[in-house]
Design a protein around this motif. Structure first.
Motif, short mmCIF file in Angstrom:
data_model
loop_
_atom_site.label_atom_id
_atom_site.label_comp_id
_atom_site.label_asym_id
_atom_site.label_seq_id
_atom_site.Cartn_x
_atom_site.Cartn_y
_atom_site.Cartn_z
N ARG A 1 -9.62 -12.36 11.18
CA ARG A 1 -10.89 -12.86 11.71
C ARG A 1 -11.87 -11.72 11.97
NH1 ARG A 1 -9.49 -15.01 16.58
NH2 ARG A 1 -7.29 -15.19 16.13
N VAL A 2 -11.37 -10.59 12.48
CA VAL A 2 -12.24 -9.45 12.76
C VAL A 2 -12.81 -8.90 11.46
CG1 VAL A 2 -12.22 -7.05 13.56
CG2 VAL A 2 -11.15 -8.82 14.93
N ILE A 3 -11.98 -8.77 10.43
CA ILE A 3 -12.45 -8.27 9.14
C ILE A 3 -13.44 -9.24 8.52
CG2 ILE A 3 -11.72 -7.72 6.78
CD1 ILE A 3 -11.02 -5.56 8.75
N GLU A 4 -13.17 -10.53 8.60
CA GLU A 4 -14.08 -11.53 8.04
C GLU A 4 -15.43 -11.51 8.75
OE1 GLU A 4 -14.24 -16.35 7.96
OE2 GLU A 4 -12.33 -15.41 7.43
N ARG A 5 -15.41 -11.36 10.06
CA ARG A 5 -16.67 -11.30 10.82
C ARG A 5 -17.46 -10.03 10.49
NH1 ARG A 5 -19.67 -12.95 15.14
NH2 ARG A 5 -20.39 -11.33 16.57
N ALA A 6 -16.76 -8.93 10.28
CA ALA A 6 -17.45 -7.66 9.96
C ALA A 6 -18.13 -7.73 8.61
CB ALA A 6 -16.45 -6.51 9.99
N ILE B 1 -8.04 -1.48 14.83
CA ILE B 1 -8.50 -0.96 13.55
C ILE B 1 -10.00 -1.16 13.46
CG2 ILE B 1 -8.32 -1.28 11.06
CD1 ILE B 1 -5.45 -2.19 11.51
N ASN B 2 -10.69 -0.17 12.93
CA ASN B 2 -12.13 -0.25 12.75
C ASN B 2 -12.43 -1.28 11.65
OD1 ASN B 2 -14.84 0.11 12.46
ND2 ASN B 2 -14.75 2.28 11.96
N PRO B 3 -13.12 -2.38 11.97
CA PRO B 3 -13.37 -3.41 10.95
C PRO B 3 -14.44 -3.01 9.95
CG PRO B 3 -14.38 -4.04 13.00
CD PRO B 3 -13.61 -2.78 13.27
N PHE B 4 -15.20 -1.96 10.23
CA PHE B 4 -16.28 -1.55 9.33
C PHE B 4 -15.80 -0.56 8.28
CE2 PHE B 4 -18.24 -2.70 13.39
CZ PHE B 4 -18.96 -3.78 12.95
N LYS B 5 -14.58 -0.08 8.39
CA LYS B 5 -14.04 0.86 7.42
C LYS B 5 -13.21 0.09 6.40
CE LYS B 5 -11.41 5.08 7.08
NZ LYS B 5 -10.59 6.07 7.79
N LYS B 6 -13.45 0.37 5.13
CA LYS B 6 -12.71 -0.31 4.07
C LYS B 6 -11.26 0.18 4.07
CE LYS B 6 -16.20 -2.49 2.33
NZ LYS B 6 -16.36 -3.89 2.41
N ILE B 7 -10.33 -0.74 3.94
CA ILE B 7 -8.91 -0.41 3.94
C ILE B 7 -8.38 -0.63 2.52
CG2 ILE B 7 -6.66 -1.01 4.86
CD1 ILE B 7 -8.06 -1.95 7.39
N HIS B 8 -7.76 0.40 2.00
CA HIS B 8 -7.16 0.29 0.67
C HIS B 8 -5.66 0.05 0.85
CE1 HIS B 8 -10.90 1.60 -1.08
NE2 HIS B 8 -10.93 2.59 -0.21
N VAL B 9 -5.20 -1.12 0.46
CA VAL B 9 -3.81 -1.47 0.61
C VAL B 9 -3.06 -1.02 -0.63
CG1 VAL B 9 -2.19 -3.35 0.97
CG2 VAL B 9 -4.43 -3.41 2.06
N LEU B 10 -1.99 -0.28 -0.43
CA LEU B 10 -1.17 0.18 -1.54
C LEU B 10 0.05 -0.71 -1.66
CD1 LEU B 10 -1.32 4.01 -0.85
CD2 LEU B 10 -2.71 2.70 -2.43
N ALA B 11 0.52 -0.86 -2.88
CA ALA B 11 1.71 -1.67 -3.12
C ALA B 11 2.94 -0.92 -2.61
CB ALA B 11 1.86 -1.96 -4.61
N GLY B 12 3.94 -1.68 -2.17
CA GLY B 12 5.17 -1.07 -1.68
C GLY B 12 6.05 -0.57 -2.81
N LYS B 13 7.11 0.10 -2.44
CA LYS B 13 8.05 0.62 -3.44
C LYS B 13 8.82 -0.55 -4.06
CE LYS B 13 8.53 4.97 -1.03
NZ LYS B 13 9.43 5.87 -0.31
N PRO B 14 9.03 -0.53 -5.37
CA PRO B 14 9.65 -1.70 -6.01
C PRO B 14 11.11 -1.92 -5.61
CG PRO B 14 9.30 0.05 -7.60
CD PRO B 14 8.64 0.48 -6.33
N ASN B 15 11.86 -0.87 -5.28
CA ASN B 15 13.29 -1.04 -4.97
C ASN B 15 13.56 -1.12 -3.48
OD1 ASN B 15 13.88 -0.93 -7.68
ND2 ASN B 15 14.16 1.30 -7.68
N SER B 16 12.52 -1.10 -2.65
CA SER B 16 12.71 -1.14 -1.21
C SER B 16 12.69 -2.59 -0.73
CB SER B 16 11.60 -0.35 -0.53
OG SER B 16 11.68 -0.52 0.86
#
Length: 136
Positions: free
Chosen positions: A69-74, A39-54
């Motif tokens: 560690r890679v994200i923290e270093r970037a 994964i590119n550590p310089f690109k911001k990742i938007h984490v979406l919440a999972g489905k509530p009933n899954s």
């Protein structure tokens, strides 16, 4: 050979095939197949919440420590990432520590603003002049 103007020689498929084979061997000699992906550590990742009933999305998963560690270093400043500047522009301000410790008690390095009778008089004159200009 073509005797008339405007006529082209017939296409020689054997020569074209040998040129193609030679081009492919040169490309294969110089190219390197890349098989390690990440994964590119310089690109911001938007984490979406999972489905509530899954049940699959709500289950607690393991955190990937290498990825964290890679994200923290970037996200660190360049001074913390590298031991020396990577570009010419980074050289300015790379060492932000002052060369001499600032001591206000040392009269050789600390020059406070001092007003004499002339500077006090001129400060008062300029204040009066500004007040008069503001009134007009």
């Amino acid at each position: 050979m073509a005797d008339k103007k405007g006529e082209k020689d017939p296409v020689n498929f054997v020569h074209q095939n040998s040129i193609l084979c030679e081009t492919i061997t040169k490309e294969n000699r110089c190219q390197k197949i890349f098989t390690k992906y990440g994964i590119n550590p310089f690109k911001k990742i938007h984490v979406l919440a999972g489905k509530p009933n899954s049940t699959h999305d709500t289950a607690e998963g393991e955190e990937d420590s290498h990825f964290l560690r890679v994200i923290e270093r970037a996200n660190q400043e360049p001074v913390k990432k590298y031991s020396f500047p990577q570009t010419e522009a980074q050289e300015y301000g790379w060492i932000s520590r002052p060369l001499v410790e600032h001591d206000t008690g040392d009269k050789r390095l600390c020059f406070h603003r001092q007003n004499s009778s002339i500077t006090k008089y001129m400060d008062a004159a300029w204040r009066i002049k500004e007040q008069q200009e503001n009134m007009n």
